[in-house]
Design a protein around this motif. Sequence first.
Motif, PDB file in Angstrom:
ATOM      1  N   LEU A  86       0.828  -1.210   0.000  1.00 41.96           N
ATOM      2  CA  LEU A  86       0.000   0.000   0.000  1.00 41.96           C
ATOM      3  C   LEU A  86       0.861   1.259   0.000  1.00 41.96           C
ATOM      4  O   LEU A  86       0.569   2.224  -0.722  1.00 41.96           O
ATOM      5  CB  LEU A  86      -0.930  -0.008   1.221  1.00 41.96           C
ATOM      6  N   LEU A  87       1.904   1.271   0.805  1.00 41.76           N
ATOM      7  CA  LEU A  87       2.788   2.438   0.856  1.00 41.76           C
ATOM      8  C   LEU A  87       3.500   2.639  -0.481  1.00 41.76           C
ATOM      9  O   LEU A  87       3.680   3.775  -0.927  1.00 41.76           O
ATOM     10  CB  LEU A  87       3.825   2.273   1.973  1.00 41.76           C
ATOM     11  N   PHE A  88       3.892   1.557  -1.116  1.00 48.44           N
ATOM     12  CA  PHE A  88       4.555   1.654  -2.414  1.00 48.44           C
ATOM     13  C   PHE A  88       3.607   2.246  -3.458  1.00 48.44           C
ATOM     14  O   PHE A  88       3.979   3.146  -4.217  1.00 48.44           O
ATOM     15  CB  PHE A  88       5.043   0.273  -2.856  1.00 48.44           C
ATOM     16  N   VAL A  89       2.365   1.726  -3.486  1.00 49.91           N
ATOM     17  CA  VAL A  89       1.373   2.230  -4.441  1.00 49.91           C
ATOM     18  C   VAL A  89       1.090   3.703  -4.188  1.00 49.91           C
ATOM     19  O   VAL A  89       1.019   4.509  -5.130  1.00 49.91           O
ATOM     20  CB  VAL A  89       0.064   1.405  -4.345  1.00 49.91           C
ATOM     21  N   ASN A 229       3.657  20.287  -2.881  1.00 51.37           N
ATOM     22  CA  ASN A 229       4.900  20.342  -2.103  1.00 51.37           C
ATOM     23  C   ASN A 229       4.847  19.391  -0.915  1.00 51.37           C
ATOM     24  O   ASN A 229       5.821  18.686  -0.619  1.00 51.37           O
ATOM     25  CB  ASN A 229       5.160  21.764  -1.622  1.00 51.37           C
ATOM     26  N   ASP A 230       3.685  19.355  -0.233  1.00 57.11           N
ATOM     27  CA  ASP A 230       3.550  18.481   0.936  1.00 57.11           C
ATOM     28  C   ASP A 230       3.608  17.016   0.534  1.00 57.11           C
ATOM     29  O   ASP A 230       4.249  16.200   1.206  1.00 57.11           O
ATOM     30  CB  ASP A 230       2.226  18.769   1.657  1.00 57.11           C
ATOM     31  N   TRP A 231       2.936  16.676  -0.567  1.00 59.00           N
ATOM     32  CA  TRP A 231       2.936  15.277  -1.007  1.00 59.00           C
ATOM     33  C   TRP A 231       4.312  14.832  -1.457  1.00 59.00           C
ATOM     34  O   TRP A 231       4.675  13.666  -1.277  1.00 59.00           O
ATOM     35  CB  TRP A 231       1.910  15.093  -2.130  1.00 59.00           C
ATOM     36  N   LYS A 232       5.069  15.718  -2.049  1.00 57.97           N
ATOM     37  CA  LYS A 232       6.443  15.378  -2.432  1.00 57.97           C
ATOM     38  C   LYS A 232       7.270  15.033  -1.191  1.00 57.97           C
ATOM     39  O   LYS A 232       8.041  14.062  -1.187  1.00 57.97           O
ATOM     40  CB  LYS A 232       7.086  16.563  -3.159  1.00 57.97           C
ATOM     41  N   LYS A 233       7.089  15.832  -0.125  1.00 61.14           N
ATOM     42  CA  LYS A 233       7.824  15.568   1.118  1.00 61.14           C
ATOM     43  C   LYS A 233       7.373  14.252   1.740  1.00 61.14           C
ATOM     44  O   LYS A 233       8.198  13.447   2.196  1.00 61.14           O
ATOM     45  CB  LYS A 233       7.599  16.715   2.105  1.00 61.14           C
ATOM     46  N   ILE A 234       6.034  14.027   1.759  1.00 62.11           N
ATOM     47  CA  ILE A 234       5.502  12.786   2.327  1.00 62.11           C
ATOM     48  C   ILE A 234       5.999  11.583   1.539  1.00 62.11           C
ATOM     49  O   ILE A 234       6.370  10.547   2.115  1.00 62.11           O
ATOM     50  CB  ILE A 234       3.962  12.824   2.341  1.00 62.11           C
ATOM     51  N   ALA A 235       6.012  11.701   0.215  1.00 60.80           N
ATOM     52  CA  ALA A 235       6.475  10.591  -0.628  1.00 60.80           C
ATOM     53  C   ALA A 235       7.942  10.276  -0.356  1.00 60.80           C
ATOM     54  O   ALA A 235       8.350   9.115  -0.331  1.00 60.80           O
ATOM     55  CB  ALA A 235       6.265  10.929  -2.102  1.00 60.80           C
ATOM     56  N   VAL A 237       9.546  10.826   2.528  1.00 62.33           N
ATOM     57  CA  VAL A 237       9.578  10.156   3.837  1.00 62.33           C
ATOM     58  C   VAL A 237       9.106   8.712   3.698  1.00 62.33           C
ATOM     59  O   VAL A 237       9.640   7.800   4.326  1.00 62.33           O
ATOM     60  CB  VAL A 237       8.704  10.923   4.857  1.00 62.33           C
ATOM     61  N   ASN A 238       8.093   8.499   2.859  1.00 63.12           N
ATOM     62  CA  ASN A 238       7.576   7.149   2.632  1.00 63.12           C
ATOM     63  C   ASN A 238       8.646   6.222   2.076  1.00 63.12           C
ATOM     64  O   ASN A 238       8.682   5.034   2.415  1.00 63.12           O
ATOM     65  CB  ASN A 238       6.392   7.188   1.663  1.00 63.12           C
ATOM     66  N   LEU A 245      10.768  -0.720   6.522  1.00 59.42           N
ATOM     67  CA  LEU A 245       9.806  -1.823   6.606  1.00 59.42           C
ATOM     68  C   LEU A 245      10.275  -3.046   5.834  1.00 59.42           C
ATOM     69  O   LEU A 245      10.047  -4.186   6.261  1.00 59.42           O
ATOM     70  CB  LEU A 245       8.440  -1.371   6.080  1.00 59.42           C
ATOM     71  N   ILE A 246      10.946  -2.826   4.704  1.00 64.98           N
ATOM     72  CA  ILE A 246      11.468  -3.951   3.929  1.00 64.98           C
ATOM     73  C   ILE A 246      12.550  -4.687   4.719  1.00 64.98           C
ATOM     74  O   ILE A 246      12.628  -5.928   4.693  1.00 64.98           O
ATOM     75  CB  ILE A 246      12.009  -3.461   2.568  1.00 64.98           C
ATOM     76  N   ILE A 247      13.381  -3.920   5.440  1.00 59.47           N
ATOM     77  CA  ILE A 247      14.400  -4.546   6.299  1.00 59.47           C
ATOM     78  C   ILE A 247      13.727  -5.371   7.389  1.00 59.47           C
ATOM     79  O   ILE A 247      14.110  -6.517   7.659  1.00 59.47           O
ATOM     80  CB  ILE A 247      15.315  -3.468   6.916  1.00 59.47           C
ATOM     81  N   VAL A 248      12.695  -4.786   8.042  1.00 62.60           N
ATOM     82  CA  VAL A 248      11.961  -5.508   9.085  1.00 62.60           C
ATOM     83  C   VAL A 248      11.320  -6.765   8.505  1.00 62.60           C
ATOM     84  O   VAL A 248      11.355  -7.847   9.110  1.00 62.60           O
ATOM     85  CB  VAL A 248      10.878  -4.598   9.714  1.00 62.60           C
TER      86      VAL A 248
END
Length: 269
Positions: A86-89, A229-235, A237-238, A245-248
């Motif tokens: 979901l985070l990747f999508v 601008n906000d979505w770029k920053k969130i993306a 951080v994601n 999460l992939i490491i976990v």
Amino acid sequence: MARCSNGLLGVLNAGVLVLALVVLGGGVWLSHRAATTDCERFLERPVVALGVLLLALSLAGLAGALCGASCLLWLYLLALFLLILLLFVFTVFAFVVTNRGAGWVVSGRGYREYRLEDYSTWLQRRVENSGNWAKIRSCLQDGKVCEKLAAGHQTLGQFVNTNLSPVQSGCCKPPTGCNFTYESETVWNKPTGFNSTDDPDCTTWSNVQTALCYDCQSCKAGVLANLKNDWKKIATVNIIFLIFLIIVYSVGCCAFRNNRRDNSYPAWK
């Protein structure tokens, strides 16, 4: 080997647990503020939901790692895989829908102006929906964006050289092309005999301080510029969060495989 991977998984999930408690605490704080605004109510639910999700995942991961329960670890890994997916999508989607749109340089001005048609169709539909825009409009008024701009008491010369934010440029003043007469930052007088122009925002503009250009296309474009601008920053951080999460997930897979192997050969313990 199983103990090593389980221990590492436990440590990583302890970090996720701390993060979950911070996020959940932020959501609870938003929901219990004395003067809850529409903006805060809008943010409260997804923050609390994210906190609860992370808390459940971290507790399941800790229990699976410490108890060596293969069944619980399998459910944990399944939920973690779905979260990663979901985070990747969402991250890909965020970059796609925010790829278009930029402010226009205005000759002789220190600020840019914004046009709604420059942004993706999906974003345009979101702000043109009357229900969505009513909430956003309420947020802008609650944030007193234009009131703070008006408190500057600038001259026209000072104002035109001000580096306005996208929302201030789009919502607190009429478009430059309207050729209105400047009286103050949020008071602009229409010329004598003004009827209409090619830009509907010129007609929409009002000197009533609760109206201004909040219903203008330029205001919606300014909001989208901020959102972009906000979505770029969130993306961004994601992406970092996804790597974590992939490491976990990888450590969890090792722990699950080792637990199954050890449980299959109890005599080796």
